[in-house]
Design a protein around this motif. Structure first.
Motif, short mmCIF file in Angstrom:
data_model
loop_
_atom_site.label_atom_id
_atom_site.label_comp_id
_atom_site.label_asym_id
_atom_site.label_seq_id
_atom_site.Cartn_x
_atom_site.Cartn_y
_atom_site.Cartn_z
N PHE A 265 -28.74 31.58 -3.19
CA PHE A 265 -27.81 30.71 -2.47
C PHE A 265 -27.36 29.48 -3.25
CE2 PHE A 265 -30.11 33.01 0.90
CZ PHE A 265 -29.04 33.50 1.63
N ASP A 266 -27.58 29.44 -4.54
CA ASP A 266 -27.11 28.33 -5.37
C ASP A 266 -25.59 28.20 -5.21
OD1 ASP A 266 -26.40 26.52 -7.37
OD2 ASP A 266 -27.65 27.45 -8.90
N GLU A 267 -25.11 26.98 -4.91
CA GLU A 267 -23.66 26.81 -4.71
C GLU A 267 -22.86 27.13 -5.98
OE1 GLU A 267 -22.74 22.80 -3.56
OE2 GLU A 267 -22.98 22.01 -5.59
N LYS A 268 -23.51 27.13 -7.14
CA LYS A 268 -22.80 27.50 -8.36
C LYS A 268 -22.33 28.96 -8.30
CE LYS A 268 -25.19 24.18 -11.35
NZ LYS A 268 -26.15 24.01 -12.46
N ILE A 269 -23.09 29.79 -7.59
CA ILE A 269 -22.69 31.19 -7.40
C ILE A 269 -21.39 31.24 -6.61
CG2 ILE A 269 -23.33 33.40 -6.34
CD1 ILE A 269 -26.30 32.55 -6.70
N VAL A 270 -21.31 30.44 -5.55
CA VAL A 270 -20.13 30.41 -4.69
C VAL A 270 -18.93 29.88 -5.46
CG1 VAL A 270 -19.16 29.45 -2.56
CG2 VAL A 270 -21.58 30.10 -2.65
N ILE A 271 -19.12 28.79 -6.19
CA ILE A 271 -18.02 28.18 -6.95
C ILE A 271 -17.49 29.17 -7.98
CG2 ILE A 271 -17.45 26.36 -8.61
CD1 ILE A 271 -19.53 24.61 -7.06
N SER A 272 -18.39 29.86 -8.66
CA SER A 272 -17.98 30.84 -9.67
C SER A 272 -17.15 31.96 -9.05
CB SER A 272 -19.23 31.41 -10.36
OG SER A 272 -18.88 32.45 -11.24
N ARG A 273 -17.55 32.41 -7.86
CA ARG A 273 -16.82 33.49 -7.19
C ARG A 273 -15.44 33.02 -6.75
NH1 ARG A 273 -21.15 36.58 -4.88
NH2 ARG A 273 -19.74 37.69 -3.47
N TYR A 274 -15.36 31.77 -6.31
CA TYR A 274 -14.06 31.20 -5.95
C TYR A 274 -13.13 31.15 -7.17
CZ TYR A 274 -14.31 29.51 -1.11
OH TYR A 274 -14.35 29.41 0.26
N LEU A 275 -13.65 30.65 -8.28
CA LEU A 275 -12.83 30.52 -9.50
C LEU A 275 -12.35 31.89 -9.98
CD1 LEU A 275 -14.85 27.78 -11.42
CD2 LEU A 275 -12.67 27.51 -10.23
N THR A 276 -13.23 32.87 -9.91
CA THR A 276 -12.84 34.23 -10.29
C THR A 276 -11.74 34.74 -9.39
OG1 THR A 276 -15.06 34.71 -11.13
CG2 THR A 276 -13.67 36.60 -10.58
N ALA A 277 -11.86 34.49 -8.07
CA ALA A 277 -10.84 34.95 -7.12
C ALA A 277 -9.50 34.28 -7.39
CB ALA A 277 -11.30 34.66 -5.70
N ILE A 278 -9.53 32.98 -7.69
CA ILE A 278 -8.28 32.26 -7.99
C ILE A 278 -7.62 32.83 -9.24
CG2 ILE A 278 -7.35 30.02 -8.72
CD1 ILE A 278 -9.56 28.75 -6.90
N GLU A 279 -8.42 33.10 -10.27
CA GLU A 279 -7.87 33.68 -11.50
C GLU A 279 -7.24 35.04 -11.21
OE1 GLU A 279 -11.08 33.86 -14.25
OE2 GLU A 279 -11.18 31.68 -14.54
N GLN A 280 -7.89 35.84 -10.39
CA GLN A 280 -7.35 37.16 -10.05
C GLN A 280 -6.04 37.05 -9.29
OE1 GLN A 280 -10.65 38.80 -7.86
NE2 GLN A 280 -11.67 39.62 -9.69
N VAL A 281 -5.99 36.13 -8.35
CA VAL A 281 -4.78 35.95 -7.54
C VAL A 281 -3.62 35.47 -8.41
CG1 VAL A 281 -3.75 34.53 -5.73
CG2 VAL A 281 -5.96 35.63 -5.35
N LEU A 282 -3.90 34.51 -9.29
CA LEU A 282 -2.83 33.95 -10.12
C LEU A 282 -2.34 34.93 -11.19
CD1 LEU A 282 -4.13 30.30 -10.62
CD2 LEU A 282 -2.34 31.10 -9.09
N SER A 283 -3.19 35.87 -11.56
CA SER A 283 -2.76 36.84 -12.59
C SER A 283 -2.04 38.01 -11.97
CB SER A 283 -3.98 37.32 -13.37
OG SER A 283 -4.87 38.03 -12.51
#
Length: 283
Positions: A265-283
């Protein structure tokens, strides 16, 4: 990650041609009932969420319900480990070893969070153990919610002498630090309760229910205990088990909570998943 934001801002984003990434952080009290409000909310979700670029869910039960009842053909879902927890802010802090076992329930003061069951359990355990145990409540009282506990009801409970109501706090870690065990007997349709994640990160044993979202935080008998929703007897027995542990055993159980929070449950896991999702959406 609240229903109105997820529904209305997704539609606004569609009009403005902006990708929207949503977080369904628990379906809440609406989906606990089968009335007209649930039907309306289900239709609003169905209409709006087809336009979301991606939808995160905080537990698998909500994800399955959503895909079954609302958008069976929607492909872009993913599960997050709750909202995550800041492991730097919420550090392991052992409770005082002073022969008093302190329980604390942290939430909005709602009946659906199991507050009344907690008070009933406190009443029984106080009669059994006396000053050896203490029962605390922390959170907003008399909120704008049909399930809200009213000020006069809380006053009556306090008058009985079995519980302490602490009000609210901007430094919740100070209150968690004093606790030997954090309790959340919720039967509300949770995402993953933040109070359990924060308490677990601080090395506290957890008691919660076999309820959607809540049960994800506990490995039974390892870092805490699970009880049946709306079962005061089961809750009382779980809390009694904590009282009958030694201080050292409670600390060991709390350390298992910390390991689970670091691992899952480390919030870094959540942040990383958000950033990955944003990159996918923008590409």
């Amino acid at each position: 990650f609240t229903p109105k934001n997820n529904i209305y801002f997704t539609l606004a984003a569609k009009v403005l041609d902006i990708p929207a990434i949503n977080n369904i952080a628990g379906l809440g009290s609406v989906f606990m009932s089968k009335g007209m409000v649930r039907i309306i909310c289900r239709h609003l979700y169905r209409f709006s969420q087809r336009y979301a670029a991606k939808i995160f869910f905080q537990n698998e039960d909500d994800r399955e319900l959503f895909l079954t009842e609302m958008l069976p053909d929607y492909l872009y879902t993913e599960r997050l480990p709750g909202s995550g927890v800041d492991l730097m802010r919420f550090k392991v802090t052992p409770a005082p070893d002073d022969d008093v076992v302190r329980f604390i329930l942290i939430s909005r003061m709602l009946y659906s969070k199991g507050v009344e069951h907690y008070v009933d359990a406190a009443r029984k355990l106080k009669k059994r153990h006396g000053q050896r145990c203490e029962f605390r409540l922390l959170g907003f009282l008399d909120v704008n919610n049909p399930a809200a506990i009213k000020t006069e009801r809380m006053a009556a409970w306090i008058e009985e002498g079995n519980i302490l109501y602490l009000g609210t706090s901007d430094n919740v870690e100070q209150e968690i630090a004093l606790g030997d065990c954090i309790v959340l007997p919720s039967f509300y349709r949770e995402g993953v309760p933040k109070s359990l994640l924060e308490a677990g990160a601080m090395g506290k044993p957890l008691i919660t229910t076999r309820n959607i979202g809540c049960q994800d935080t506990v490995n039974e008998g390892v870092n805490g205990f699970l009880c049946e929703p709306q079962d005061t007897g089961c809750l009382t027995r779980a809390m009694d088990r904590i009282i009958n542990l030694t201080h050292s055993q409670r600390l060991d159980m709390g350390n298992e909570s910390r390991k689970k929070m670091v691992r899952e449950f480390d919030e870094k896991i959540v942040i990383s998943r958000y950033l990955t999702a944003i990159e996918q959406v923008l590409s």
